[in-house]
Design an enzyme around this catalytic site. Structure first.
Site, short mmCIF file in Angstrom:
data_model
loop_
_atom_site.label_atom_id
_atom_site.label_comp_id
_atom_site.label_asym_id
_atom_site.label_seq_id
_atom_site.Cartn_x
_atom_site.Cartn_y
_atom_site.Cartn_z
N ALA A 33 0.84 -1.20 0.00
CA ALA A 33 0.00 0.00 0.00
C ALA A 33 0.87 1.24 0.00
O ALA A 33 2.08 1.15 -0.20
CB ALA A 33 -0.94 -0.01 1.20
N ASN A 34 0.28 2.40 0.20
CA ASN A 34 1.03 3.66 0.29
C ASN A 34 0.35 4.57 1.30
O ASN A 34 -0.68 4.22 1.86
CB ASN A 34 1.17 4.31 -1.10
N ARG A 35 0.90 5.76 1.49
CA ARG A 35 0.48 6.64 2.59
C ARG A 35 -0.68 7.57 2.25
O ARG A 35 -0.99 8.47 3.01
CB ARG A 35 1.66 7.49 3.05
N SER A 36 -1.32 7.39 1.10
CA SER A 36 -2.43 8.28 0.76
C SER A 36 -3.57 8.16 1.77
O SER A 36 -4.00 7.07 2.11
CB SER A 36 -2.95 7.93 -0.64
N ALA A 99 -3.93 7.46 -5.27
CA ALA A 99 -2.53 7.04 -5.31
C ALA A 99 -2.53 5.54 -5.60
O ALA A 99 -2.49 4.70 -4.70
CB ALA A 99 -1.85 7.33 -3.98
#
Ligand code: CTP
Ligand code: CA
Length: 225
Positions: A33-36, A99
């Site tokens: 995943a990512n930090r969005s 994102a």
């Protein structure tokens, strides 16, 4: 109309917004995943609804509430997001604020990967579909205004210009997401608008809600109805 306290420039128009990260499964209990946070995309969806639009928000997994007055389609992966976007078209305006994970594990294991004492398991990645580029390139039914975002940690404008050209969208909203700025997960945003004609506009640092309202006003002015 003149009697309204607020103008509703997108009254009755269909608008699509993507927001949030995507989660790409490794096995049933793990993902990439990512930090969005989804804050900027969700705020744009809400602002478009407040401008009268019929908004579909295709959102990855986020911890923030659904914006009022918006149809929310929840997805997990990039491939699910693409399918939901295609199902939500046509629209006069499409804003791609998500994102999207660029890569996914090539193979999601059906059972939890066990730590069996051997070497760590290799993680082989496959490229995800580019949703923005796919919609920008639609031969039929392309939204009249296709807006991308560019989250960059360096050379923000140059990267945004390259992205605009590569993806074929009409406008890029670029921002600096290097750790110092605190944009990822934060409530404020400093954006640069990069247009097809090469025009660049830098806005002051504003609350993401205010950025959203101003962006929607700008988009509404660019749509040929
Ligand atoms: N985007 C998308 N689908 C993807 C990747 C990106 O729709 N698979 C969209 C994003 O929602 C955003 C724009 O493309 O509107 C730019 O995303 P970004 O991650 O900045 O661009 P990439 O082309 O993935 O380049 P990189 O991550 O290498 O900077
Ligand atoms: Ca990317």
């Amino acid at each position: 109309s003149g009697r309204d306290a607020f103008p509703r420039p997108l009254a009755g128009r269909r608008v699509l917004v993507t927001s949030g990260p995507t989660h790409e499964p490794i096995d049933p209990v793990r993902y990439l995943a990512n930090r969005s946070s989804g804050r900027q995309g969700h705020a744009i969806a809400q602002a478009a609804a407040e401008a009268g639009a019929l908004v579909t928000l295709v959102s990855g997994p986020v911890a923030i509430p659904n914006p009022p007055g918006v149809t929310v389609v929840r997805v997990e992966t990039a491939r699910e997001m693409l399918a939901a976007v295609e199902a939500a078209l046509p629209a006069v305006l499409a804003v791609f604020a998500a994102a999207v994970a660029d890569w996914r594990p090539a193979e999601a294991k059906g059972a939890k990967i066990k730590k069996d004492g051997a070497a760590p398991p290799p993680l082989t990645l496959a490229e995800n579909p580019d949703i923005l580029a796919t919609v920008s390139g639609m031969a039929q039914g392309r939204p009249g205004l296709v807006v991308g975002f560019a989250a960059e940690t360096n050379d923000v404008i140059a990267h945004a210009q390259q992205k605009l050209a590569r993806k074929g969208c009409d406008l890029i909203v670029a921002n600096d997401v290097s750790a110092e700025g605190g944009v990822m997960g934060g409530t404020r945003n400093t954006v640069h608008l990069v247009g097809r004609d090469g025009a660049i506009e830098t806005w002051p640092t504003l609350d993401k809600d205010e950025v959203a309202r101003r962006l929607v006003e700008r988009f509404a002015g660019m749509i040929v109805l």
